[in-house]
Write a protein that holds these residues in place. Structure first.
Motif, PDB file in Angstrom:
ATOM      1  N   MET A   1       0.823  -1.212   0.000  1.00  0.00           N
ATOM      2  CA  MET A   1       0.000   0.000   0.000  1.00  0.00           C
ATOM      3  C   MET A   1       0.858   1.265   0.000  1.00  0.00           C
ATOM      4  O   MET A   1       0.536   2.251  -0.645  1.00  0.00           O
ATOM      5  CB  MET A   1      -0.928  -0.007   1.221  1.00  0.00           C
ATOM      6  N   TYR A   3       3.665   1.545  -1.363  1.00  0.00           N
ATOM      7  CA  TYR A   3       4.186   1.717  -2.721  1.00  0.00           C
ATOM      8  C   TYR A   3       3.181   2.467  -3.599  1.00  0.00           C
ATOM      9  O   TYR A   3       3.555   3.362  -4.373  1.00  0.00           O
ATOM     10  CB  TYR A   3       4.507   0.355  -3.334  1.00  0.00           C
ATOM     11  N   VAL A   4       1.901   2.122  -3.471  1.00  0.00           N
ATOM     12  CA  VAL A   4       0.852   2.806  -4.246  1.00  0.00           C
ATOM     13  C   VAL A   4       0.817   4.288  -3.898  1.00  0.00           C
ATOM     14  O   VAL A   4       0.746   5.148  -4.795  1.00  0.00           O
ATOM     15  CB  VAL A   4      -0.522   2.150  -3.991  1.00  0.00           C
ATOM     16  N   LEU A   7       3.353   6.390  -5.515  1.00  0.00           N
ATOM     17  CA  LEU A   7       3.133   6.662  -6.937  1.00  0.00           C
ATOM     18  C   LEU A   7       2.226   7.866  -7.174  1.00  0.00           C
ATOM     19  O   LEU A   7       2.259   8.470  -8.248  1.00  0.00           O
ATOM     20  CB  LEU A   7       2.506   5.445  -7.621  1.00  0.00           C
ATOM     21  N   LEU A   8       1.409   8.208  -6.194  1.00  0.00           N
ATOM     22  CA  LEU A   8       0.368   9.201  -6.402  1.00  0.00           C
ATOM     23  C   LEU A   8       0.917  10.583  -6.743  1.00  0.00           C
ATOM     24  O   LEU A   8       0.359  11.291  -7.594  1.00  0.00           O
ATOM     25  CB  LEU A   8      -0.537   9.280  -5.164  1.00  0.00           C
ATOM     26  N   THR A 183       7.044  -4.113 -11.910  1.00  0.00           N
ATOM     27  CA  THR A 183       5.709  -4.422 -11.402  1.00  0.00           C
ATOM     28  C   THR A 183       4.679  -3.700 -12.256  1.00  0.00           C
ATOM     29  O   THR A 183       4.943  -2.621 -12.789  1.00  0.00           O
ATOM     30  CB  THR A 183       5.564  -3.990  -9.928  1.00  0.00           C
ATOM     31  N   THR A 185       1.822  -2.609 -11.116  1.00  0.00           N
ATOM     32  CA  THR A 185       0.986  -1.758 -10.263  1.00  0.00           C
ATOM     33  C   THR A 185       0.854  -0.324 -10.782  1.00  0.00           C
ATOM     34  O   THR A 185      -0.249   0.235 -10.751  1.00  0.00           O
ATOM     35  CB  THR A 185       1.532  -1.740  -8.817  1.00  0.00           C
ATOM     36  N   PRO A 186       1.933   0.307 -11.272  1.00  0.00           N
ATOM     37  CA  PRO A 186       1.785   1.672 -11.781  1.00  0.00           C
ATOM     38  C   PRO A 186       0.773   1.784 -12.926  1.00  0.00           C
ATOM     39  O   PRO A 186       0.080   2.797 -13.042  1.00  0.00           O
ATOM     40  CB  PRO A 186       3.194   2.033 -12.255  1.00  0.00           C
ATOM     41  N   VAL A 189      -2.613   1.969 -11.318  1.00  0.00           N
ATOM     42  CA  VAL A 189      -2.827   3.317 -10.768  1.00  0.00           C
ATOM     43  C   VAL A 189      -3.128   4.300 -11.884  1.00  0.00           C
ATOM     44  O   VAL A 189      -4.019   5.147 -11.760  1.00  0.00           O
ATOM     45  CB  VAL A 189      -1.601   3.768  -9.954  1.00  0.00           C
TER      46      VAL A 189
END
Length: 217
Positions: A1, A3-4, A7-8, A183, A185-186, A189
């Motif tokens: 979390m 990590y997310v 990124l914001l 990853t 994940t980006p 997002v």
């Protein structure tokens, strides 16, 4: 979390570039598209052919090709020879491209108005400009909202194409993180950012459609 959340910040900065291009394109392309639509239906045949040719060119070639041409090839075009920085080049390409699409939407909206209303306006002593401003264009707005909604949502997604000019919009920022951190994940997002922007646009156009629909009752 964590990590997310990390990124914001960078993603939000990329979103600023995306939204800046989006709003500048809308501000420039909508009036240009309306002007092209009026020229397209004018009685001057040469002007009609010229505008029709421009619309055919813009709609018949990929937006990415237009971006690359304006940024890389335009400086070497004889007579013109203009060199633009990355963001102005993107603005020019997006404005010309979307003005062509908007022009066809506006033209269809204008031509959908019953000819009897033109005759009625003439009887009332209105000239062409007054007829357009007071009678035709207000009705046109209501009829073009659904296709304008589609094109506007497409515009927010098409801004991702400016990654080819090395502009740090949302998708390019996400891709940088993916290549660095191995990853996906980006990308997720980034998708959330795009979905949020398109959701807001959809809500705005739905409100506009409801606003104009009440006058039909």
């Amino acid at each position: 979390m964590d990590y997310v959340f990390s990124l914001l910040g960078p993603m939000a900065q990329g979103a600023q570039v995306t939204l800046k291009l989006f709003f500048i394109t809308l501000i420039l392309a909508v009036p240009l598209g309306l002007a092209l639509a009026l020229a397209r239906i004018s009685r001057f045949q040469a002007l009609n052919w010229l505008v029709n040719g421009f619309i055919w060119l813009m709609r018949g070639t990929p937006l990415m090709l237009q971006l690359l041409f304006i940024y890389f090839a335009l400086p070497y075009v004889p007579v013109i020879g203009v060199r633009l920085d990355d963001f102005p080049a993107a603005v020019v390409a997006f404005t010309l491209n979307y003005a062509a699409y908007f022009a066809e939407i506006f033209r269809a909206g204008i031509q959908s108005i019953d000819r009897g209303q033109y005759e009625g306006a003439k009887v009332l002593g209105m000239n062409y400009v007054q007829t357009m401003r007071r009678i035709v264009l207000p009705q046109m707005v209501q009829r073009i909202l659904p296709p304008m909604s589609n094109e506007t949502i497409t515009l927010i997604k098409d801004t991702a194409l400016i990654y080819v000019l090395a502009l740090n919009e949302v998708l390019r920022v996400a891709r940088g993180f993916v290549q660095r951190d191995f990853t996906s994940t980006p990308f997720i997002v980034a998708a959330v950012f795009y979905l949020t922007m398109t959701l807001l646009l959809t809500w705005i156009f739905q409100r506009l459609e409801k606003h104009y629909a009440k006058y039909d009752n």
